[in-house]
Design an enzyme around this catalytic site. Structure first.
Site, PDB file in Angstrom:
ATOM      1  N   ASN A 153      -5.652  12.235   0.484  1.00 49.35           N
ATOM      2  CA  ASN A 153      -4.854  11.429   1.152  1.00 49.35           C
ATOM      3  C   ASN A 153      -5.471  10.628   2.361  1.00 49.35           C
ATOM      4  O   ASN A 153      -6.812  10.821   2.369  1.00 49.35           O
ATOM      5  CB  ASN A 153      -3.695  12.278   1.764  1.00 49.35           C
ATOM      6  CG  ASN A 153      -2.772  11.468   2.386  1.00 49.35           C
ATOM      7  OD1 ASN A 153      -2.170  10.601   1.775  1.00 49.35           O
ATOM      8  ND2 ASN A 153      -2.225  11.605   3.829  1.00 49.35           N
ATOM      9  N   LYS A 154      -4.852   9.873   2.851  1.00 47.65           N
ATOM     10  CA  LYS A 154      -5.610   8.839   3.832  1.00 47.65           C
ATOM     11  C   LYS A 154      -6.500   9.644   4.802  1.00 47.65           C
ATOM     12  O   LYS A 154      -6.510  10.780   5.082  1.00 47.65           O
ATOM     13  CB  LYS A 154      -4.633   8.533   4.866  1.00 47.65           C
ATOM     14  CG  LYS A 154      -5.006   7.354   5.922  1.00 47.65           C
ATOM     15  CD  LYS A 154      -5.675   6.112   5.373  1.00 47.65           C
ATOM     16  CE  LYS A 154      -5.231   5.465   4.281  1.00 47.65           C
ATOM     17  NZ  LYS A 154      -6.303   4.691   3.540  1.00 47.65           N
ATOM     18  N   ARG A 213       0.943  -1.114  -0.260  1.00 51.33           N
ATOM     19  CA  ARG A 213       0.021  -0.014   0.035  1.00 51.33           C
ATOM     20  C   ARG A 213       0.806   1.261  -0.012  1.00 51.33           C
ATOM     21  O   ARG A 213       2.135   1.146   0.246  1.00 51.33           O
ATOM     22  CB  ARG A 213      -0.945  -0.054   1.131  1.00 51.33           C
ATOM     23  CG  ARG A 213      -0.710  -0.550   2.536  1.00 51.33           C
ATOM     24  CD  ARG A 213       0.370   0.154   3.114  1.00 51.33           C
ATOM     25  NE  ARG A 213       0.284   1.319   3.303  1.00 51.33           N
ATOM     26  CZ  ARG A 213       1.047   2.155   3.706  1.00 51.33           C
ATOM     27  NH1 ARG A 213       2.334   1.864   3.716  1.00 51.33           N
ATOM     28  NH2 ARG A 213       0.866   3.728   3.828  1.00 51.33           N
ATOM     29  N   GLY A 214       0.427   2.456  -0.028  1.00 48.69           N
ATOM     30  CA  GLY A 214       0.886   3.587  -0.312  1.00 48.69           C
ATOM     31  C   GLY A 214       1.081   4.005  -1.942  1.00 48.69           C
ATOM     32  O   GLY A 214       1.430   2.916  -2.618  1.00 48.69           O
ATOM     33  N   ALA A 215       0.810   5.317  -2.262  1.00 51.36           N
ATOM     34  CA  ALA A 215       0.679   5.373  -3.744  1.00 51.36           C
ATOM     35  C   ALA A 215       1.981   4.978  -4.595  1.00 51.36           C
ATOM     36  O   ALA A 215       1.694   4.343  -5.592  1.00 51.36           O
ATOM     37  CB  ALA A 215       0.351   6.798  -3.887  1.00 51.36           C
ATOM     38  N   ARG A 232      -7.185  -0.436  -6.879  1.00 51.12           N
ATOM     39  CA  ARG A 232      -7.703   0.572  -6.026  1.00 51.12           C
ATOM     40  C   ARG A 232      -7.791   1.917  -6.883  1.00 51.12           C
ATOM     41  O   ARG A 232      -7.129   2.173  -7.838  1.00 51.12           O
ATOM     42  CB  ARG A 232      -6.669   0.856  -5.169  1.00 51.12           C
ATOM     43  CG  ARG A 232      -6.555  -0.433  -4.044  1.00 51.12           C
ATOM     44  CD  ARG A 232      -5.501   0.134  -2.887  1.00 51.12           C
ATOM     45  NE  ARG A 232      -6.368   0.778  -1.911  1.00 51.12           N
ATOM     46  CZ  ARG A 232      -5.751   1.210  -0.670  1.00 51.12           C
ATOM     47  NH1 ARG A 232      -4.298   0.828  -0.610  1.00 51.12           N
ATOM     48  NH2 ARG A 232      -6.446   2.001   0.120  1.00 51.12           N
ATOM     49  N   ASP A 277      -2.202  10.861  -2.109  1.00 54.47           N
ATOM     50  CA  ASP A 277      -2.540   9.661  -3.202  1.00 54.47           C
ATOM     51  C   ASP A 277      -3.008  10.284  -4.465  1.00 54.47           C
ATOM     52  O   ASP A 277      -2.677   9.595  -5.558  1.00 54.47           O
ATOM     53  CB  ASP A 277      -3.710   8.925  -2.713  1.00 54.47           C
ATOM     54  CG  ASP A 277      -3.098   7.920  -1.598  1.00 54.47           C
ATOM     55  OD1 ASP A 277      -3.084   8.343  -0.531  1.00 54.47           O
ATOM     56  OD2 ASP A 277      -2.607   6.761  -1.858  1.00 54.47           O
ATOM     57  N   GLN A 310      -2.229   2.238   9.902  1.00 55.59           N
ATOM     58  CA  GLN A 310      -0.768   2.421   9.183  1.00 55.59           C
ATOM     59  C   GLN A 310       0.139   3.126   9.961  1.00 55.59           C
ATOM     60  O   GLN A 310       1.312   2.985  10.039  1.00 55.59           O
ATOM     61  CB  GLN A 310      -0.950   2.886   7.877  1.00 55.59           C
ATOM     62  CG  GLN A 310      -1.578   2.295   6.658  1.00 55.59           C
ATOM     63  CD  GLN A 310      -3.181   2.696   6.861  1.00 55.59           C
ATOM     64  OE1 GLN A 310      -3.708   3.061   7.904  1.00 55.59           O
ATOM     65  NE2 GLN A 310      -3.681   2.426   5.570  1.00 55.59           N
TER      66      GLN A 310
HETATM   67  O1  MRU Z   1      -4.480   3.227   2.011  1.00 54.04           O
HETATM   68  P1  MRU Z   1      -3.111   3.269   1.995  1.00 54.04           P
HETATM   69  O2  MRU Z   1      -2.282   2.800   3.030  1.00 54.04           O
HETATM   70  O3  MRU Z   1      -2.519   3.024   0.723  1.00 54.04           O
HETATM   71  O4  MRU Z   1      -3.064   4.760   2.119  1.00 54.04           O
HETATM   72  C1  MRU Z   1      -1.739   5.312   1.948  1.00 54.04           C
HETATM   73  C2  MRU Z   1      -1.741   6.875   2.158  1.00 54.04           C
HETATM   74  O5  MRU Z   1      -2.538   7.374   2.368  1.00 54.04           O
HETATM   75  C3  MRU Z   1      -0.507   7.533   2.091  1.00 54.04           C
HETATM   76  O6  MRU Z   1      -0.484   8.691   2.979  1.00 54.04           O
HETATM   77  C4  MRU Z   1      -0.008   8.056   0.439  1.00 54.04           C
HETATM   78  O7  MRU Z   1      -0.148   6.761  -0.256  1.00 54.04           O
HETATM   79  C5  MRU Z   1       1.205   8.720   0.355  1.00 54.04           C
HETATM   80  S1  MRU Z   1       2.419   8.223   1.072  1.00 54.04           S
HETATM   81  C6  MRU Z   1       3.730   7.595  -0.109  1.00 54.04           C
END
Ligand code: MRU
Length: 348
Positions: free
Chosen positions: A246-247, A46-48, A89, A236, A195
C-alpha cells in the site's frame, strides 16, 4: 459524480482530475488510450480500483477508435493498447486484473469488429458498476469492525476518488458514520503526494465526517498516547500470505499500531489479492520521480538545496503479522491468512 466514467454521446472516457483537488473539481475527457495511460501515470486518476476500471475503459476506447476492419487487425490494435496501459503503473494489481479480463473478452470468438467493440464497452461498463456494488459490500463488512466513538488513523486516499465510487477503507468509515456511529478520523497527510491532506480531507468535508489532518510522523504520538482505536487503509496488492502493498508509510504506521496493540485493518476488493505471489517480497514497488519529494515548497520557496537527490518509493509492504484483519466484499479474514484467504477465495 463518478471518478471514472464513459461519456456515451462523445464516446470518451471521463475522469475527475485529482491533481486539481481540493481547489477545483474538474473533469477531463480522453479519446486516445495513450493519453489515458499517461493520465494513470501522472495520477490524474489514482487508487487501485479506479486505475483498473480506467484501464478497462482504455481498451474499450482503443477498440472504439480503431479503424481496423478485420478482427485480426482490431486484435493487433488492442494488443498494442494493452501493452501501453500495462506499462502505466506497476504496483496496483487491479490494473493487470482489469486488462486480463478485457483480454479474455477480446480473445473470444466473435461475429465481427463492431460486435467486439460493443462487447468490450459492455465489459468495461459492467466493471464500473461491479466496482460500486463491491465497495458497498466491503463497506458493510468493514463498518462492523468500527465501534461508536472510535478515532481512526487513515492513510492515503481510499474513498470514492480511489474507486469508481464509494471506495474501500474510507467507504467503511463512511458506512459506519451513516449507521450512526460517531467516528473521528485522523487523516495522515501522506507525503509526498498528499493524497490524505488533499483528497481524503476533501471527501470527509463533503460527507460531514469530523477529522483532523496529522503529519505522517505524528501517528506514533497519537497511537502511543492511547488516542486511537483503529488504523485503516486500503491496498494496491495483497499476496497469498496476506502481506499488503500500500501507499508508502503504511508499514511504519502498522508497526507503530502493532507496538501499541491498536488493530490494523486493511480493506480491498478480492481483485486486489494476487494469489500468484506467495509473499509481499515479490510485489513490484513503483519508484516515482524524485521531484515529487524534492519539489516541496514552503512560502513559495523550495525547501531542498539545489543539487539534492532523493529516493521516492511510492509503496511499501506491510508483513501479515502486523495486520489484524483483511476486509473484502466476500467477508472479513483474520490470521492465519494463508489458510483463511484460500478458503475465502476458493480454488480458482
Ligand atoms: O499512488 P496512489 O495514490 O494510486 O496510491 C493509492 C493507494 O495506495 C491506496 O491506498 C490504494 O490504492 C488502495 S485505495 C483503493
Amino acid at each position: 459524480m463518478r471518478t471514472v466514467g464513459w461519456d456515451a454521446s462523445r464516446r470518451e472516457v471521463q475522469l475527475i482530475d485529482q491533481r486539481c483537488l481540493p481547489g477545483r473539481l474538474e473533469t477531463v475527457s480522453f479519446w486516445d488510450y495513450t493519453r489515458l495511460s499517461e493520465a494513470i501515470r501522472d495520477m490524474v486518476v489514482r487508487g487501485a480500483p479506479a486505475i483498473g476500471v480506467t484501464a478497462a475503459f482504455g481498451i474499450a476506447l482503443a477498440a472504439d477508435r480503431s479503424s481496423a476492419r478485420t478482427i485480426e487487425l482490431l486484435r493487433a490494435d488492442l494488443a498494442q493498447a494493452d501493452a501501453v496501459l500495462r506499462a502505466s503503473r506497476p504496483t496496483a494489481v487491479n490494473l493487470f486484473w482489469a486488462l486480463d479480463r478485457m483480454k479474455r473478452v477480446s480473445d473470444q470468438p466473435v461475429g465481427g469488429c463492431d460486435e467486439l467493440r460493443e462487447r468490450l464497452l459492455t465489459e468495461a461498463l459492467q466493471m464500473a458498476e461491479e466496482d460500486i456494488v463491491t465497495n458497498r459490500s466491503m463497506a458493510v463488512n468493514g463498518a462492523a469492525l468500527i465501534q461508536d466513538g472510535d478515532t481512526i488513523i487513515h492513510h492515503c486516499n481510499t474513498g470514492a476518488l480511489a474507486a469508481v465510487d464509494w471506495g474501500t477503507a474510507l467507504g467503511c468509515i463512511r458506512e459506519a458514520w451513516q449507521q450512526g456511529k460517531r467516528v473521528h478520523v485522523l487523516v495522515d497527510e501522506t507525503r509526498p503526494r498528499l493524497q490524505g491532506a488533499r483528497l481524503t480531507a476533501w471527501e470527509l468535508t463533503q460527507y460531514g465526517i469530523p477529522f483532523d489532518i496529522i503529519s505522517d510522523n505524528a501517528a506514533g504520538y497519537f497511537l502511543r498516547s492511547g488516542q486511537v482505536q483503529r488504523v485503516m487503509f486500503g491496498a494496491d496488492r495483497v499476496a497469498a500470505n496476506g502481506d499488503v502493498a500500500n501507499k508508502i508509510g503504511t508499514y511504519m504506521l502498522a508497526l507503530a499500531a502493532h507496538a501499541n496493540q491498536v488493530p490494523v485493518i486493511a480493506v480491498m476488493p478480492a481483485s486486489t489479492i494476487d494469489r500468484s505471489l506467495k509473499s509481499g517480497d515479490a510485489i513490484p514497488i513503483e519508484e516515482r520521480d524524485a521531484e515529487e519529494v524534492l519539489g516541496i515548497t514552503v512560502h513559495g520557496e523550495r525547501v531542498t538545496p539545489e543539487g539534492a537527490t532523493a529516493r521516492n518509493p511510492a509503496f511499501d509492504v506491510t508483513p501479515n503479522h502486523l495486520i489484524t484483519a483483511l476486509v473484502t466484499e466476500l467477508g472479513v479474514v483474520h490470521p492465519p491468512f494463508v489458510r483463511n484467504l484460500a478458503s475465502l477465495l476458493g480454488k480458482d
